[in-house]
Design a protein around this motif. Sequence first.
Motif, PDB file in Angstrom:
ATOM      1  N   GLY A 149      71.455  73.500  32.558  1.00 58.50           N
ATOM      2  CA  GLY A 149      70.337  74.340  32.338  1.00 58.50           C
ATOM      3  C   GLY A 149      69.222  74.101  33.267  1.00 58.50           C
ATOM      4  N   GLY A 150      68.227  75.230  33.429  1.00 60.69           N
ATOM      5  CA  GLY A 150      67.232  75.058  34.160  1.00 60.69           C
ATOM      6  C   GLY A 150      65.860  74.596  33.482  1.00 60.69           C
ATOM      7  N   GLY A 151      65.088  73.664  34.026  1.00 63.18           N
ATOM      8  CA  GLY A 151      64.102  73.122  33.271  1.00 63.18           C
ATOM      9  C   GLY A 151      62.791  73.431  34.204  1.00 63.18           C
ATOM     10  N   ARG A 152      61.926  74.012  33.633  1.00 62.06           N
ATOM     11  CA  ARG A 152      60.449  74.457  34.065  1.00 62.06           C
ATOM     12  C   ARG A 152      59.999  73.107  34.809  1.00 62.06           C
ATOM     13  N   MET A 153      59.174  73.264  35.849  1.00 60.33           N
ATOM     14  CA  MET A 153      58.437  72.224  36.612  1.00 60.33           C
ATOM     15  C   MET A 153      56.933  72.623  36.542  1.00 60.33           C
ATOM     16  N   PRO A 154      56.297  72.544  35.334  1.00 56.36           N
ATOM     17  CA  PRO A 154      54.904  72.996  35.262  1.00 56.36           C
ATOM     18  C   PRO A 154      53.990  72.127  35.967  1.00 56.36           C
ATOM     19  N   GLU A 170      62.139  65.483  43.317  1.00 58.77           N
ATOM     20  CA  GLU A 170      62.543  63.835  43.787  1.00 58.77           C
ATOM     21  C   GLU A 170      61.546  63.017  43.336  1.00 58.77           C
ATOM     22  N   ARG A 171      60.202  63.468  43.519  1.00 61.04           N
ATOM     23  CA  ARG A 171      59.046  62.469  43.251  1.00 61.04           C
ATOM     24  C   ARG A 171      59.001  62.294  42.025  1.00 61.04           C
ATOM     25  N   VAL A 172      59.294  62.968  41.089  1.00 57.73           N
ATOM     26  CA  VAL A 172      59.316  63.155  39.603  1.00 57.73           C
ATOM     27  C   VAL A 172      60.413  62.206  39.209  1.00 57.73           C
ATOM     28  N   VAL A 173      61.739  62.299  39.648  1.00 55.65           N
ATOM     29  CA  VAL A 173      62.735  61.343  39.302  1.00 55.65           C
ATOM     30  C   VAL A 173      62.387  59.997  39.783  1.00 55.65           C
ATOM     31  N   ALA A 174      61.977  59.758  40.875  1.00 52.70           N
ATOM     32  CA  ALA A 174      61.397  58.347  41.514  1.00 52.70           C
ATOM     33  C   ALA A 174      60.540  57.907  40.597  1.00 52.70           C
ATOM     34  N   GLY A 175      59.788  58.719  39.700  1.00 59.43           N
ATOM     35  CA  GLY A 175      58.823  58.092  38.916  1.00 59.43           C
ATOM     36  C   GLY A 175      57.329  57.987  39.514  1.00 59.43           C
ATOM     37  N   ASP A 176      57.093  58.646  40.505  1.00 60.55           N
ATOM     38  CA  ASP A 176      55.935  58.828  41.350  1.00 60.55           C
ATOM     39  C   ASP A 176      54.876  59.735  40.753  1.00 60.55           C
ATOM     40  N   TRP A 177      55.598  60.673  40.128  1.00 61.55           N
ATOM     41  CA  TRP A 177      54.688  61.822  39.612  1.00 61.55           C
ATOM     42  C   TRP A 177      55.374  62.203  38.156  1.00 61.55           C
ATOM     43  N   GLN A 178      54.796  62.684  37.027  1.00 58.01           N
ATOM     44  CA  GLN A 178      55.126  62.727  35.757  1.00 58.01           C
ATOM     45  C   GLN A 178      55.022  64.506  35.677  1.00 58.01           C
ATOM     46  N   ASP A 179      56.190  64.959  35.134  1.00 62.28           N
ATOM     47  CA  ASP A 179      56.398  66.246  34.530  1.00 62.28           C
ATOM     48  C   ASP A 179      56.585  66.501  33.243  1.00 62.28           C
ATOM     49  N   PRO A 180      55.873  67.218  32.450  1.00 62.04           N
ATOM     50  CA  PRO A 180      56.259  67.285  30.939  1.00 62.04           C
ATOM     51  C   PRO A 180      57.561  67.638  30.641  1.00 62.04           C
ATOM     52  N   ILE A 182      60.318  68.126  32.835  1.00 61.37           N
ATOM     53  CA  ILE A 182      61.279  67.235  33.714  1.00 61.37           C
ATOM     54  C   ILE A 182      61.617  65.977  33.263  1.00 61.37           C
ATOM     55  N   THR A 183      60.332  65.310  33.018  1.00 64.56           N
ATOM     56  CA  THR A 183      60.462  63.871  32.486  1.00 64.56           C
ATOM     57  C   THR A 183      61.021  63.696  31.371  1.00 64.56           C
ATOM     58  N   PHE A 184      61.024  64.842  30.322  1.00 66.96           N
ATOM     59  CA  PHE A 184      61.513  64.782  29.144  1.00 66.96           C
ATOM     60  C   PHE A 184      62.926  65.142  29.316  1.00 66.96           C
ATOM     61  N   LEU A 185      63.388  65.949  30.171  1.00 64.29           N
ATOM     62  CA  LEU A 185      64.857  65.984  30.456  1.00 64.29           C
ATOM     63  C   LEU A 185      65.535  64.860  30.937  1.00 64.29           C
ATOM     64  N   LEU A 186      64.951  64.094  31.855  1.00 68.09           N
ATOM     65  CA  LEU A 186      65.359  62.820  32.543  1.00 68.09           C
ATOM     66  C   LEU A 186      65.445  61.845  31.147  1.00 68.09           C
ATOM     67  N   GLU A 204      53.023  78.267  36.692  1.00 66.31           N
ATOM     68  CA  GLU A 204      52.543  76.765  36.735  1.00 66.31           C
ATOM     69  C   GLU A 204      53.766  76.077  37.704  1.00 66.31           C
ATOM     70  N   SER A 205      55.302  76.862  37.504  1.00 64.25           N
ATOM     71  CA  SER A 205      56.179  75.934  38.083  1.00 64.25           C
ATOM     72  C   SER A 205      56.473  76.730  39.661  1.00 64.25           C
ATOM     73  N   ARG A 206      55.602  77.956  39.627  1.00 69.29           N
ATOM     74  CA  ARG A 206      55.585  78.651  40.945  1.00 69.29           C
ATOM     75  C   ARG A 206      56.913  79.289  41.023  1.00 69.29           C
ATOM     76  N   HIS A 207      57.507  79.565  39.803  1.00 72.81           N
ATOM     77  CA  HIS A 207      58.660  80.454  39.416  1.00 72.81           C
ATOM     78  C   HIS A 207      59.891  79.566  39.773  1.00 72.81           C
ATOM     79  N   TYR A 208      59.932  78.149  40.147  1.00 72.57           N
ATOM     80  CA  TYR A 208      61.077  77.406  40.268  1.00 72.57           C
ATOM     81  C   TYR A 208      61.575  76.712  39.095  1.00 72.57           C
ATOM     82  N   ALA A 209      62.793  76.413  38.962  1.00 72.73           N
ATOM     83  CA  ALA A 209      63.148  75.486  38.070  1.00 72.73           C
ATOM     84  C   ALA A 209      64.090  74.335  38.572  1.00 72.73           C
ATOM     85  N   ALA A 210      64.293  73.487  37.946  1.00 78.12           N
ATOM     86  CA  ALA A 210      65.213  72.092  38.239  1.00 78.12           C
ATOM     87  C   ALA A 210      66.406  72.310  37.567  1.00 78.12           C
TER      88      ALA A 210
END
Length: 224
Positions: A149-154, A170-180, A182-186, A204-210
Amino acid sequence: MDKELIVYHSGKPERILIRNYTGDDLQGMIAIQQQSFPPPFPSELWWNEDQLKEHVSRFPDGALCAEAGGQLIGSMTSLLVDGSTIGGDHSWEEVTDGGYIRNHNPKGDTLYVVDLCVIPSYRKAGIGKWLMQSMYEVVVHLGLARLVGGGRMPGYHRHEHEATAAQYLERVVAGDWQDPVITFLLRCGRMPVGVAKQYLADEESRHYAAIMEWRNPFTTTRRQ
């Protein structure tokens, strides 16, 4: 599916039920959307009865809700697709048929998440994670290869000046940044497999999704 759990809501244990929603739950399902996305969110983007009827008739196994004290407090919807057709760059609209899932493929090997929603008063009780876990159980029960599924990146709009969408992920997965989201999905065990642009109208996600998946650890191909 019909299972009872105890969650901690406002610090107190509370019994909830996770089950398949049916045609009798249409108004309760719409009420979840109304509470979760109040005005000025456009009401035409809430689930409508025609969409919900398609969900329960085409793929009842993928239509889950959470109930507490007789009230619906969360839901999760999915459909089956051919996994080979799901690349990194696709839109929610095309994969889910605009939420109607009329393109549901009963022979598909991949469960695709259409929507996950929990009313605000229960968002600290772990309902979303339990709904996700329950959908993993559907994947295992049906012998599917994976859930996608696609996860928003707000949080991306705060970093777009310094990172591409893929770099942000990549930075969220590495733990450098938090995303409400993507971090939940991880935390739910989902793993990133790509980034889709123009996935959903989402400033907020600039129309992108993970694009994130969970692979069935018990099989690599669907049971025949």
